[in-house]
Structure formats: C-alpha cells, structure tokens
Design a protein around this motif. Structure first.
Motif, PDB file in Angstrom:
ATOM      1  N   GLY A 114       0.651  -1.042  -0.037  1.00 18.42           N
ATOM      2  CA  GLY A 114      -0.118   0.205  -0.014  1.00 18.42           C
ATOM      3  C   GLY A 114       0.619   1.292   0.093  1.00 18.42           C
ATOM      4  N   GLY A 115       0.284   2.371  -0.400  1.00 22.35           N
ATOM      5  CA  GLY A 115       0.740   3.508  -0.355  1.00 22.35           C
ATOM      6  C   GLY A 115       1.230   4.173   0.787  1.00 22.35           C
ATOM      7  N   GLU A 116       0.341   3.783   1.923  1.00 21.37           N
ATOM      8  CA  GLU A 116       0.621   4.417   3.271  1.00 21.37           C
ATOM      9  C   GLU A 116       1.835   4.079   3.760  1.00 21.37           C
ATOM     10  OE1 GLU A 116      -2.323   2.591   5.877  1.00 21.37           O
ATOM     11  OE2 GLU A 116      -3.947   3.271   4.707  1.00 21.37           O
ATOM     12  N   GLU A 117       2.675   3.154   3.533  1.00 21.44           N
ATOM     13  CA  GLU A 117       4.269   2.926   3.995  1.00 21.44           C
ATOM     14  C   GLU A 117       4.903   4.015   3.215  1.00 21.44           C
ATOM     15  OE1 GLU A 117       2.624  -0.076   2.681  1.00 21.44           O
ATOM     16  OE2 GLU A 117       2.061  -0.942   4.615  1.00 21.44           O
ATOM     17  N   VAL A 118       4.653   4.302   1.979  1.00 24.90           N
ATOM     18  CA  VAL A 118       5.483   5.056   1.353  1.00 24.90           C
ATOM     19  C   VAL A 118       5.360   6.657   1.821  1.00 24.90           C
ATOM     20  CG1 VAL A 118       5.868   6.344  -1.039  1.00 24.90           C
ATOM     21  CG2 VAL A 118       5.407   3.813  -0.804  1.00 24.90           C
ATOM     22  N   VAL A 119       4.017   6.699   2.149  1.00 27.46           N
ATOM     23  CA  VAL A 119       3.807   8.210   2.911  1.00 27.46           C
ATOM     24  C   VAL A 119       4.532   8.319   4.065  1.00 27.46           C
ATOM     25  CG1 VAL A 119       2.041   9.682   3.771  1.00 27.46           C
ATOM     26  CG2 VAL A 119       1.643   8.532   1.630  1.00 27.46           C
ATOM     27  N   GLU A 120       4.229   7.182   4.725  1.00 31.05           N
ATOM     28  CA  GLU A 120       5.045   7.145   6.241  1.00 31.05           C
ATOM     29  C   GLU A 120       6.700   7.257   6.134  1.00 31.05           C
ATOM     30  OE1 GLU A 120       5.280   4.446  10.387  1.00 31.05           O
ATOM     31  OE2 GLU A 120       3.913   3.876   8.752  1.00 31.05           O
ATOM     32  N   ALA A 121       6.876   6.468   5.302  1.00 32.01           N
ATOM     33  CA  ALA A 121       8.667   6.640   5.101  1.00 32.01           C
ATOM     34  C   ALA A 121       8.949   8.006   4.704  1.00 32.01           C
ATOM     35  CB  ALA A 121       9.062   5.609   3.911  1.00 32.01           C
ATOM     36  N   ALA A 122       8.148   8.510   3.757  1.00 31.10           N
ATOM     37  CA  ALA A 122       8.661  10.108   3.312  1.00 31.10           C
ATOM     38  C   ALA A 122       8.615  11.001   4.573  1.00 31.10           C
ATOM     39  CB  ALA A 122       7.715  10.504   2.283  1.00 31.10           C
ATOM     40  N   TRP A 123       7.400  10.901   5.589  1.00 30.73           N
ATOM     41  CA  TRP A 123       7.215  11.546   6.463  1.00 30.73           C
ATOM     42  C   TRP A 123       8.172  11.453   7.602  1.00 30.73           C
ATOM     43  CZ3 TRP A 123       5.812  15.865   8.835  1.00 30.73           C
ATOM     44  CH2 TRP A 123       5.860  15.908  10.146  1.00 30.73           C
ATOM     45  N   LEU A 124       8.881  10.201   7.704  1.00 25.95           N
ATOM     46  CA  LEU A 124       9.917  10.014   8.885  1.00 25.95           C
ATOM     47  C   LEU A 124      11.313  10.573   8.189  1.00 25.95           C
ATOM     48  CD1 LEU A 124       9.117   6.178   9.786  1.00 25.95           C
ATOM     49  CD2 LEU A 124       8.873   8.376  11.014  1.00 25.95           C
ATOM     50  N   SER A 125      11.398  10.472   6.970  1.00 29.43           N
ATOM     51  CA  SER A 125      12.539  11.076   6.348  1.00 29.43           C
ATOM     52  C   SER A 125      12.446  12.548   6.560  1.00 29.43           C
ATOM     53  CB  SER A 125      12.684  10.617   4.860  1.00 29.43           C
ATOM     54  OG  SER A 125      13.712  11.273   4.410  1.00 29.43           O
ATOM     55  N   VAL A 126      11.627  13.151   6.453  1.00 26.87           N
ATOM     56  CA  VAL A 126      11.268  14.787   6.618  1.00 26.87           C
ATOM     57  C   VAL A 126      11.727  14.772   8.077  1.00 26.87           C
ATOM     58  CG1 VAL A 126       9.830  16.550   6.822  1.00 26.87           C
ATOM     59  CG2 VAL A 126       9.992  15.145   4.510  1.00 26.87           C
ATOM     60  N   ARG A 127      11.045  14.334   8.957  1.00 26.76           N
ATOM     61  CA  ARG A 127      11.089  14.393  10.346  1.00 26.76           C
ATOM     62  C   ARG A 127      12.580  14.331  10.647  1.00 26.76           C
ATOM     63  NH1 ARG A 127       6.772  13.470  14.873  1.00 26.76           N
ATOM     64  NH2 ARG A 127       8.051  13.977  16.860  1.00 26.76           N
ATOM     65  N   ARG A 128      13.310  13.290  10.428  1.00 25.55           N
ATOM     66  CA  ARG A 128      14.688  12.985  10.663  1.00 25.55           C
ATOM     67  C   ARG A 128      15.432  14.137  10.409  1.00 25.55           C
ATOM     68  NH1 ARG A 128      14.154   7.925   7.991  1.00 25.55           N
ATOM     69  NH2 ARG A 128      13.517   6.204   9.463  1.00 25.55           N
ATOM     70  N   VAL A 129      15.488  14.866   9.355  1.00 27.01           N
ATOM     71  CA  VAL A 129      16.027  16.175   8.893  1.00 27.01           C
ATOM     72  C   VAL A 129      15.813  17.140   9.905  1.00 27.01           C
ATOM     73  CG1 VAL A 129      16.287  17.983   7.382  1.00 27.01           C
ATOM     74  CG2 VAL A 129      16.248  15.175   6.304  1.00 27.01           C
ATOM     75  N   GLN A 130      14.352  17.298  10.308  1.00 28.56           N
ATOM     76  CA  GLN A 130      13.909  18.522  11.181  1.00 28.56           C
ATOM     77  C   GLN A 130      14.524  18.110  12.394  1.00 28.56           C
ATOM     78  OE1 GLN A 130       9.769  18.094  10.593  1.00 28.56           O
ATOM     79  NE2 GLN A 130       9.732  19.834   9.360  1.00 28.56           N
ATOM     80  N   VAL A 131      14.601  16.667  12.875  1.00 33.58           N
ATOM     81  CA  VAL A 131      15.413  16.454  14.263  1.00 33.58           C
ATOM     82  C   VAL A 131      16.763  16.849  14.143  1.00 33.58           C
ATOM     83  CG1 VAL A 131      15.867  14.800  15.863  1.00 33.58           C
ATOM     84  CG2 VAL A 131      13.537  15.151  15.008  1.00 33.58           C
ATOM     85  N   ARG A 132      17.533  16.417  13.016  1.00 33.49           N
ATOM     86  CA  ARG A 132      18.988  16.641  12.947  1.00 33.49           C
ATOM     87  C   ARG A 132      19.177  18.123  12.815  1.00 33.49           C
ATOM     88  NH1 ARG A 132      19.004  12.067   8.740  1.00 33.49           N
ATOM     89  NH2 ARG A 132      19.585  10.410   9.980  1.00 33.49           N
ATOM     90  N   THR A 133      18.439  18.693  12.232  1.00 34.95           N
ATOM     91  CA  THR A 133      18.589  20.291  12.120  1.00 34.95           C
ATOM     92  C   THR A 133      18.408  20.977  13.588  1.00 34.95           C
ATOM     93  OG1 THR A 133      17.893  20.270   9.983  1.00 34.95           O
ATOM     94  CG2 THR A 133      17.943  22.513  11.066  1.00 34.95           C
ATOM     95  N   ALA A 134      17.442  20.704  14.265  1.00 31.62           N
ATOM     96  CA  ALA A 134      17.194  21.181  15.505  1.00 31.62           C
ATOM     97  C   ALA A 134      18.345  20.762  16.368  1.00 31.62           C
ATOM     98  CB  ALA A 134      16.013  20.631  16.091  1.00 31.62           C
ATOM     99  N   LEU A 135      18.922  19.605  16.365  1.00 30.54           N
ATOM    100  CA  LEU A 135      19.849  19.265  17.138  1.00 30.54           C
ATOM    101  C   LEU A 135      21.109  19.966  17.057  1.00 30.54           C
ATOM    102  CD1 LEU A 135      19.950  15.324  16.893  1.00 30.54           C
ATOM    103  CD2 LEU A 135      19.768  16.540  19.272  1.00 30.54           C
ATOM    104  N   GLN A 136      21.397  20.519  15.751  1.00 31.96           N
ATOM    105  CA  GLN A 136      22.591  21.247  15.429  1.00 31.96           C
ATOM    106  C   GLN A 136      22.383  22.849  16.041  1.00 31.96           C
ATOM    107  OE1 GLN A 136      25.526  20.056  14.314  1.00 31.96           O
ATOM    108  NE2 GLN A 136      24.206  18.036  14.313  1.00 31.96           N
ATOM    109  N   ARG A 137      21.245  23.082  16.675  1.00 36.80           N
ATOM    110  CA  ARG A 137      20.872  24.300  17.000  1.00 36.80           C
ATOM    111  C   ARG A 137      21.258  24.251  18.479  1.00 36.80           C
ATOM    112  NH1 ARG A 137      15.858  26.949  14.773  1.00 36.80           N
ATOM    113  NH2 ARG A 137      16.574  28.588  15.976  1.00 36.80           N
ATOM    114  N   LEU A 138      21.217  23.102  19.141  1.00 41.29           N
ATOM    115  CA  LEU A 138      21.480  23.129  20.612  1.00 41.29           C
ATOM    116  C   LEU A 138      23.069  23.467  20.945  1.00 41.29           C
ATOM    117  CD1 LEU A 138      19.732  19.616  21.551  1.00 41.29           C
ATOM    118  CD2 LEU A 138      18.710  21.867  21.756  1.00 41.29           C
ATOM    119  N   SER A 139      23.236  23.563  22.033  1.00 39.60           N
ATOM    120  CA  SER A 139      24.493  23.708  22.575  1.00 39.60           C
ATOM    121  C   SER A 139      25.539  22.359  22.442  1.00 39.60           C
ATOM    122  CB  SER A 139      24.773  24.284  24.056  1.00 39.60           C
ATOM    123  OG  SER A 139      24.619  22.893  24.914  1.00 39.60           O
ATOM    124  N   LYS A 140      26.915  22.297  22.120  1.00 42.89           N
ATOM    125  CA  LYS A 140      27.505  21.082  21.952  1.00 42.89           C
ATOM    126  C   LYS A 140      27.264  20.234  23.111  1.00 42.89           C
ATOM    127  CE  LYS A 140      32.110  19.304  20.958  1.00 42.89           C
ATOM    128  NZ  LYS A 140      31.437  18.002  20.975  1.00 42.89           N
TER     129      LYS A 140
END
Length: 192
Positions: A114-140
């Motif tokens: 089903g297409g639901e897994e593809v949508v979920e995988a895409a959403w998780l990929s976007v979320r990972r990028v957002q989390v990594r970006t937010a992590l870089q804004r934290l202090s070391k």
C-alpha cells in the motif's frame, strides 16, 4: 603479598599518580604493562576481537579522563584496571545487543504494497532531517549528551562517564537539551 608484588603495586600506584598529573607517558607505560592481559579479559567477555579491543581502549580512556577515580584504599591498580575493562566489555556487549534488537525490529516489520508505507517513510525522512537540524542548534554539550543517551542507547551514568562529568550534570544536560529540542521542533511545526 610478596616483596615483588609490593614493588609492582608501588610502581603501578606511581604510574596512577603521574597519570593524575596529566603524564601521557605514564598512561603509555600502564598500557604497555597491562594491555595484553586486559585484552584477554575483554576477549573472554566479548567473544569478538573488535569488541574486546574497543573495551580495552575505553577502559584506558576512562582512566585517562578520570584519573582521580582510582582510590588506593579500595584496592590495587590491577583490580581497578581489570574492573574497568570488565565494565567496558559488559557495556560493549549490551550496546551490541541493543543494536541487534533495533535491527531485528526493523527487519521484522511487515512489508506492504500500500501507499501508506511510502507516505509514512517520506514523513519519517522529513522528520529525521528536522530533528537533525534542531539538534545542530543545541549547545555542543547538550547535543553530545542527547546523542549518547538517545541515539547510542547509553545510560545516564555512561554519558556522565564518557563526558567526564558528574551524573547530575549529565542528567541536567539531557533534560535541558530535550526541553530545548522540543521547543525548536514545535516552532518548526513538527508535532510530538
């Protein structure tokens, strides 16, 4: 205890005192004396050469980072050293088991067409990028503590030991980092 044992133990204690003063040559001497035996201990626990080597390296690094943690009143340098090797070897095994469980959980997921897994995988990929970006804004210091605790799966005590800080400080860094991370993700529109 024989006279030879007493001399050897005294020599080890002098090395530990020199290490406490930041003497790298003393650490090298201690390593030269005990690396082979330490590797033997770690090999019996870990079962693999790579994990055993990592455990020995981590044990000697912990001695270098926290030389004041050795207390001659509590035992010999060798018992302290081999205790550190044992603990690092057990930690390595636990970490490997944790990684295997995560990998197994990922491979056990049923595959669907089903297409639901593809949508979920895409959403998780976007979320990972957002989390990594937010992590870089934290202090070391917060980022390092969070990455160890949540991405490497180590305990608060292990985070404190690796960073060479008190346990309470490690917990505070992780907590404050999580609060700031949540705020950053919330501000970027990522739902919890």
């Amino acid at each position: 205890m024989t006279r030879t044992d007493t001399r050897e133990e005294q020599r080890d204690r002098v090395l530990m005192e020199r290490i406490a003063r930041g003497d790298k040559e003393a650490l090298a001497s201690l390593y030269d004396r005990y690396a082979a035996a330490a590797f033997g201990v770690a090999s019996k626990i870990c079962g693999t050469r790579t994990l055993a080597e990592d455990a020995v390296q981590e044990a000697f690094l912990s001695i270098w980072r926290r030389p004041g943690s050795y207390n001659p009143q509590r035992g010999s340098v060798t018992s302290y050293l081999f205790g550190a090797v044992h603990n690092k070897a057990v930690d390595a095994i636990r970490h490997e088991q944790s990684l295997r469980r995560r990998e197994q959980a990922m491979t056990d997921r049923p595959e669907g067409s089903g297409g639901e897994e593809v949508v979920e995988a895409a959403w998780l990929s976007v979320r990972r990028v957002q989390v990594r970006t937010a992590l870089q804004r934290l202090s070391k210091v917060q980022r390092d503590a969070l990455q160890m605790a949540y991405f490497e799966g180590v305990t608060y005590a292990e985070v404190a030991e690796r960073l060479g800080i008190p346990l309470g400080t490690a917990k505070t860094r992780i907590r404050d980092g999580m609060i700031q991370l949540r705020a950053l993700l919330s501000a970027s529109g990522v739902e919890e």
